[in-house]
Design a protein around this motif. Structure first.
Motif, PDB file in Angstrom:
ATOM      1  N   ASP A 183      -3.430   7.335  19.376  1.00 19.17           N
ATOM      2  CA  ASP A 183      -2.097   6.744  19.234  1.00 19.17           C
ATOM      3  C   ASP A 183      -2.005   5.856  18.002  1.00 19.17           C
ATOM      4  O   ASP A 183      -0.976   5.854  17.311  1.00 19.17           O
ATOM      5  N   LYS A 184      -3.053   5.085  17.730  1.00 17.57           N
ATOM      6  CA  LYS A 184      -3.036   4.215  16.547  1.00 17.57           C
ATOM      7  C   LYS A 184      -3.128   5.049  15.275  1.00 17.57           C
ATOM      8  O   LYS A 184      -2.476   4.741  14.268  1.00 17.57           O
ATOM      9  N   ALA A 185      -3.916   6.104  15.322  1.00 16.32           N
ATOM     10  CA  ALA A 185      -4.043   6.972  14.147  1.00 16.32           C
ATOM     11  C   ALA A 185      -2.709   7.623  13.787  1.00 16.32           C
ATOM     12  O   ALA A 185      -2.408   7.833  12.611  1.00 16.32           O
ATOM     13  N   LEU A 186      -1.894   7.946  14.810  1.00 22.81           N
ATOM     14  CA  LEU A 186      -0.627   8.649  14.568  1.00 22.81           C
ATOM     15  C   LEU A 186       0.559   7.709  14.365  1.00 22.81           C
ATOM     16  O   LEU A 186       1.686   8.179  14.174  1.00 22.81           O
ATOM     17  N   ALA A 187       0.317   6.396  14.402  1.00 19.44           N
ATOM     18  CA  ALA A 187       1.407   5.436  14.197  1.00 19.44           C
ATOM     19  C   ALA A 187       2.007   5.599  12.802  1.00 19.44           C
ATOM     20  O   ALA A 187       1.302   5.924  11.833  1.00 19.44           O
ATOM     21  N   ASP A 188       3.306   5.345  12.696  1.00 21.71           N
ATOM     22  CA  ASP A 188       3.996   5.543  11.418  1.00 21.71           C
ATOM     23  C   ASP A 188       3.435   4.689  10.289  1.00 21.71           C
ATOM     24  O   ASP A 188       3.512   5.077   9.119  1.00 21.71           O
ATOM     25  N   ASP A 189       2.898   3.503  10.623  1.00 21.25           N
ATOM     26  CA  ASP A 189       2.414   2.620   9.572  1.00 21.25           C
ATOM     27  C   ASP A 189       0.892   2.654   9.411  1.00 21.25           C
ATOM     28  O   ASP A 189       0.312   1.777   8.762  1.00 21.25           O
ATOM     29  N   THR A 190       0.248   3.674   9.977  1.00 18.32           N
ATOM     30  CA  THR A 190      -1.155   3.938   9.654  1.00 18.32           C
ATOM     31  C   THR A 190      -1.159   4.970   8.542  1.00 18.32           C
ATOM     32  O   THR A 190      -0.709   6.104   8.733  1.00 18.32           O
ATOM     33  N   ILE A 191      -1.643   4.578   7.370  1.00 15.75           N
ATOM     34  CA  ILE A 191      -1.491   5.443   6.206  1.00 15.75           C
ATOM     35  C   ILE A 191      -2.826   5.639   5.483  1.00 15.75           C
ATOM     36  O   ILE A 191      -3.769   4.869   5.649  1.00 15.75           O
ATOM     37  N   ILE A 192      -2.862   6.705   4.700  1.00 10.92           N
ATOM     38  CA  ILE A 192      -3.916   6.881   3.698  1.00 10.92           C
ATOM     39  C   ILE A 192      -3.330   6.374   2.387  1.00 10.92           C
ATOM     40  O   ILE A 192      -2.398   6.970   1.833  1.00 10.92           O
ATOM     41  N   ALA A 193      -3.839   5.251   1.923  1.00 13.80           N
ATOM     42  CA  ALA A 193      -3.300   4.621   0.714  1.00 13.80           C
ATOM     43  C   ALA A 193      -3.966   5.207  -0.520  1.00 13.80           C
ATOM     44  O   ALA A 193      -5.193   5.372  -0.575  1.00 13.80           O
ATOM     45  N   LEU A 194      -3.136   5.485  -1.503  1.00 13.42           N
ATOM     46  CA  LEU A 194      -3.588   5.971  -2.805  1.00 13.42           C
ATOM     47  C   LEU A 194      -3.307   4.958  -3.898  1.00 13.42           C
ATOM     48  O   LEU A 194      -3.827   5.099  -5.017  1.00 13.42           O
ATOM     49  N   ALA A 195      -2.483   3.966  -3.580  1.00 15.28           N
ATOM     50  CA  ALA A 195      -2.103   2.963  -4.569  1.00 15.28           C
ATOM     51  C   ALA A 195      -2.015   1.600  -3.901  1.00 15.28           C
ATOM     52  O   ALA A 195      -1.780   1.491  -2.689  1.00 15.28           O
ATOM     53  N   MET A 196      -2.208   0.557  -4.706  1.00 18.38           N
ATOM     54  CA  MET A 196      -2.214  -0.826  -4.236  1.00 18.38           C
ATOM     55  C   MET A 196      -1.382  -1.649  -5.205  1.00 18.38           C
ATOM     56  O   MET A 196      -1.676  -1.711  -6.408  1.00 18.38           O
ATOM     57  N   TRP A 217       0.846  -1.183   0.000  1.00 15.77           N
ATOM     58  CA  TRP A 217       0.000   0.000   0.000  1.00 15.77           C
ATOM     59  C   TRP A 217       0.887   1.241   0.000  1.00 15.77           C
ATOM     60  O   TRP A 217       1.787   1.366   0.828  1.00 15.77           O
ATOM     61  N   SER A 218       0.643   2.142  -0.921  1.00 13.34           N
ATOM     62  CA  SER A 218       1.455   3.357  -1.029  1.00 13.34           C
ATOM     63  C   SER A 218       0.569   4.579  -0.874  1.00 13.34           C
ATOM     64  O   SER A 218      -0.548   4.624  -1.406  1.00 13.34           O
ATOM     65  N   GLY A 219       1.072   5.559  -0.147  1.00 15.00           N
ATOM     66  CA  GLY A 219       0.298   6.769   0.072  1.00 15.00           C
ATOM     67  C   GLY A 219       1.020   7.708   0.998  1.00 15.00           C
ATOM     68  O   GLY A 219       2.230   7.925   0.854  1.00 15.00           O
ATOM     69  N   VAL A 220       0.300   8.247   1.984  1.00 11.78           N
ATOM     70  CA  VAL A 220       0.877   9.218   2.912  1.00 11.78           C
ATOM     71  C   VAL A 220       0.487   8.822   4.334  1.00 11.78           C
ATOM     72  O   VAL A 220      -0.537   8.181   4.563  1.00 11.78           O
ATOM     73  N   ARG A 221       1.323   9.195   5.280  1.00 12.92           N
ATOM     74  CA  ARG A 221       1.007   8.895   6.684  1.00 12.92           C
ATOM     75  C   ARG A 221      -0.209   9.694   7.125  1.00 12.92           C
ATOM     76  O   ARG A 221      -0.327  10.890   6.839  1.00 12.92           O
TER      77      ARG A 221
END
Length: 367
Positions: free
Chosen positions: A163-176, A125-129
């Protein structure tokens, strides 16, 4: 090649089965057909609670609201693309994965879609944190919940602790898997919440509310909970709200499959929410437990592929599989009943047949 009502991508029978009757937007991956570590987009399972929206990237905006933000904000897809890009390889697994086995073990089905073991997949999954996005609106001290809301017809929403929302690996994915998100999987933007139940990874993301108070919804109080006689109600919920997924093993072979007798390699996968699987053991026909070989990659929050080389005579055989993670969690002999049929992770068991034949017979359909 067929389509299912409400699902846009082709769903050939060799790659999918349907856990529901009628037109529900659910399609289960046939694990026996997966070619490698990542689940191809065309074979990734589909789970949607409401009609899948057809959205235009040029019209899409993400609204940031709530009393724990310094200011409200709205972002276009182009705005998101200006933020640092990140990629994670993670599993998405429905909390109801393997729910059909409750009926086998308890004599009656739990409520909900009767999934076999294929309501799970691993993708890049690719996107932004999510943390980078929220920072644009200024997250204030005392923030408690982040409520992502989808743009589907029912506005599906389920809260995350800050805390879970701000975790480094919680992302908004734009690509799969290197491609723009397919419409069935959340185009143009979705959450990916590592290690948690699939319902947390809200698709077709349209709004994020950040609050100092709890933002509970139906989907963490009346569903996607462990509810029943052995589970106490927690707060507003009918049971214990589900977060992290448990350790589970899967077999790349369908129940009732037919194979060549003789030397063979049995294969599968194992995963454990946010953890890493460190051991997979197999037992054939009530024999002794033996360690399977774990292959690379073995990514925490995703899965590991395993294999067992063995020699089997013609006839019916039963394979049991159990996995253990780096926190000491292990698949149990049995699970406790829960009304919603969630988090089934008892020792995996399938039966298959070895035949003396010059011609291989393809896997039989899942029953």
């Amino acid at each position: 090649m067929s389509h299912h009502p409400g699902i846009f991508k082709p769903l050939p029978a060799e790659h999918f089965r349907y856990p529901d009757e009628g037109g529900a937007t659910n399609a289960e991956t046939r694990l026996s057909r997966l070619p490698g570590y990542l689940t191809p987009n065309r074979q990734f399972f589909v789970r949607s609670h409401f009609d899948i929206p057809e959205l235009k990237a040029t019209d899409w905006h993400l609204r940031l609201t709530g009393d724990a933000l310094t200011r409200e904000h709205s972002l276009s897809l182009k705005d998101l693309e200006q933020l640092p890009r990140v990629s994670v390889i993670r599993a998405i697994e429905c909390a109801g994965n393997a729910r059909a086995f409750f009926a086998r073990d308890f004599g009656s089905p739990a409520e909900g879609a009767q999934w076999g073991p294929g309501a799970v997949g691993v993708a890049e999954w690719s996107g932004v944190r999510l943390s980078d996005v929220l920072a644009l609106a200024g997250v204030e001290e005392g923030a408690f919940h982040v409520l992502p809301e989808g743009l589907d017809s029912g506005r599906f929403a389920r809260p995350l602790p800050i805390d879970k929302a701000l975790a480094d690996d919680t992302i908004i994915a734009l690509a799969m898997n290197g491609e723009p998100l397919p419409i069935d999987h959340g185009f143009p933007a979705r959450l990916v919440v590592s290690g948690w139940l699939g319902a947390a990874s809200v698709k077709w993301l349209g709004r994020l509310e950040v609050s100092r108070q709890a933002l509970n919804t139906y989907w963490n109080t009346q569903d996607y909970t462990l509810a029943g006689p052995d589970y106490p109600a927690v707060g507003e919920a009918d049971g214990v709200p589900i977060t992290t997924m448990p350790v589970m093993s899967l077999v790349d072979l369908e129940d009732g499959a037919r194979l060549f007798a003789g030397d063979t390699i049995l294969r599968g996968r194992a995963l454990s929410g946010e953890g890493q699987v460190i051991e997979v053991e197999c037992c054939l026909d009530d024999g002794t437990w033996q360690s399977a070989t774990l292959h690379t990659p073995n990514i925490a929050g995703a899965w590991v592929c395993w294999s067992l080389t063995c020699r089997l005579d013609a006839g019916r055989h039963v394979l049991q599989v159990r996995a253990r993670d780096d926190q000491g969690n292990e698949q149990p002999e049995s699970v406790v009943w829960n009304n919603h049929g969630c988090l089934y992770n008892a020792i995996t068991r399938i039966a298959f047949h070895m035949e003396n034949s010059a011609d291989r017979v393809d896997d039989a359909p899942l029953q």
